[in-house]
Design an enzyme around this catalytic site. Structure first.
Site, PDB file in Angstrom:
ATOM      1  N   ASP A  59      28.129  27.428  48.876  1.00  0.00           N
ATOM      2  CA  ASP A  59      28.108  28.296  47.695  1.00  0.00           C
ATOM      3  C   ASP A  59      27.147  27.811  46.628  1.00  0.00           C
ATOM      4  O   ASP A  59      26.602  26.714  46.694  1.00  0.00           O
ATOM      5  CB  ASP A  59      29.529  28.447  47.120  1.00  0.00           C
ATOM      6  CG  ASP A  59      30.314  27.136  47.138  1.00  0.00           C
ATOM      7  OD1 ASP A  59      29.688  26.077  47.241  1.00  0.00           O
ATOM      8  OD2 ASP A  59      31.543  27.185  47.039  1.00  0.00           O
ATOM      9  N   ASN A  83      44.105  26.403  43.924  1.00  0.00           N
ATOM     10  CA  ASN A  83      44.679  27.728  44.212  1.00  0.00           C
ATOM     11  C   ASN A  83      44.476  28.128  45.678  1.00  0.00           C
ATOM     12  O   ASN A  83      44.709  29.267  46.050  1.00  0.00           O
ATOM     13  CB  ASN A  83      44.061  28.789  43.286  1.00  0.00           C
ATOM     14  CG  ASN A  83      42.550  28.923  43.470  1.00  0.00           C
ATOM     15  OD1 ASN A  83      41.969  28.287  44.341  1.00  0.00           O
ATOM     16  ND2 ASN A  83      41.927  29.750  42.646  1.00  0.00           N
ATOM     17  N   HIS A  85      41.551  28.081  47.321  1.00  0.00           N
ATOM     18  CA  HIS A  85      40.253  28.670  47.681  1.00  0.00           C
ATOM     19  C   HIS A  85      39.454  27.738  48.604  1.00  0.00           C
ATOM     20  O   HIS A  85      39.622  26.519  48.576  1.00  0.00           O
ATOM     21  CB  HIS A  85      39.449  29.101  46.450  1.00  0.00           C
ATOM     22  CG  HIS A  85      38.817  28.010  45.638  1.00  0.00           C
ATOM     23  ND1 HIS A  85      38.602  28.128  44.287  1.00  0.00           N
ATOM     24  CD2 HIS A  85      38.332  26.792  45.967  1.00  0.00           C
ATOM     25  CE1 HIS A  85      38.008  27.035  43.831  1.00  0.00           C
ATOM     26  NE2 HIS A  85      37.836  26.202  44.838  1.00  0.00           N
ATOM     27  N   GLU A  90      38.112  33.154  46.480  1.00  0.00           N
ATOM     28  CA  GLU A  90      39.283  33.029  45.623  1.00  0.00           C
ATOM     29  C   GLU A  90      40.439  33.855  46.190  1.00  0.00           C
ATOM     30  O   GLU A  90      40.215  34.790  46.965  1.00  0.00           O
ATOM     31  CB  GLU A  90      38.946  33.541  44.211  1.00  0.00           C
ATOM     32  CG  GLU A  90      37.822  32.776  43.515  1.00  0.00           C
ATOM     33  CD  GLU A  90      38.281  31.453  42.914  1.00  0.00           C
ATOM     34  OE1 GLU A  90      39.235  30.830  43.427  1.00  0.00           O
ATOM     35  OE2 GLU A  90      37.658  31.035  41.923  1.00  0.00           O
TER      36      GLU A  90
END
Ligand code: F6R
Length: 254
Positions: free
Chosen positions: A67, A136, A138, A143
């Site tokens: 990313d 979380n 990801h 996400e």
């Protein structure tokens, strides 16, 4: 899924570097999928050390990163291109032209995502994909959401992710709001996946990813469906798995 327990961050990093080294030795022109963030820094440091000792040769290795922040140039010290150069590429004999990171500055971000998927295809897919995990759940910047996005795409970063990454910027306002990320299809297409987790902030996400339902609400849970997914986690990150499963050993075959 195989979960390997590491004593601490250093032990996790050495174990990870060993698996990455094995890949480089066994396939000198391997395609490595690489990650940024705090988690893989120790593994990259170890790889640099073994390279300096003459144990590793990256001259034919190709790489694709997961990313990049939208809006940051590769020269920005918080861009993931900069991170990779600084932590690994500048210190080993990988050819820069064989390294790929999505461009955060592309005017047409959608076209850049399509180009990036083309790069992965042309390379013949990823041999080993290294991953960290967000608090979380990801992976890359996929996400939690309602669907698994297959290809490279533009994402809006969650407040939680921006807050967590604000530690690298002078204020949260400077953290980009969007990023380009490899999709779940790209990650799942890798022949082998190696996810690293360190610290108690990852304990819940790691438990949910390994033992909870497979759901885009916890993106890393998709790795339960990969047939060669390896997790190396330190004791702090394993706390919830230890507590809820009663597992006490070093290797868990899930
Ligand atoms: C980085 C990436 C992210 C991180 C994750 C964990 O390329 O794709 O998914 O792996 O946010 O970050 P750290 O390691 O900083 O806790």
């Amino acid at each position: 899924m195989k979960i390997y327990a590491a004593k601490d961050y250093k032990d996790m990093s050495r174990k990870a570097a060993n698996l990455i080294s094995a890949q480089v030795i066994m396939k000198p022109d391997a395609v490595l999928g690489l990650a940024t963030g705090s988690t893989p820094v120790g593994a990259y440091e170890q790889l640099r050390e073994w390279y300096e000792k003459g144990d590793l040769d990256f001259s034919r290795i190709r790489s694709v990163n997961l990313d990049e922040y939208k809006g940051l140039s590769g020269e920005h010290d918080q861009s993931y291109r900069y991170f990779m150069n600084h932590n690994l590429f500048d210190h080993v004999n990988i050819k820069k032209e064989n390294t790929n990171v999505p461009s955060g500055l592309a005017e047409d971000a959608e076209a850049e995502c399509a180009r990036y998927d083309g790069v992965i295809r042309e390379l013949g897919g990823i041999d080993l994909q290294l991953l960290g995990i967000g608090g979380n759940g990801h992976i890359g910047f996929n996400e939690p959401c309602d669907v698994f996005e297959k290809g490279t795409h533009v994402v809006t970063l969650t407040e939680e992710t921006r807050r967590s990454n604000a530690r690298f910027f002078s204020s949260i306002d400077e953290v980009p709001t969007h990023a380009l990320t490899m999709g779940i299809g790209g990650i799942m297409g890798a022949k082998k996946v190696l996810l690293l987790a360190s610290g108690e902030a990852k304990a819940k996400a790691l438990y949910d990813s390994c033992f909870g339902p497979v759901t885009p609400g916890v993106p890393a849970s998709i790795l339960q469906l990969h047939n060669d997914a390896v997790i190396i986690a330190d004791e702090a990150a394993l706390a919830e798995i230890r507590e809820k499963t009663g597992w006490e050993g070093d290797v868990y075959d899930n």
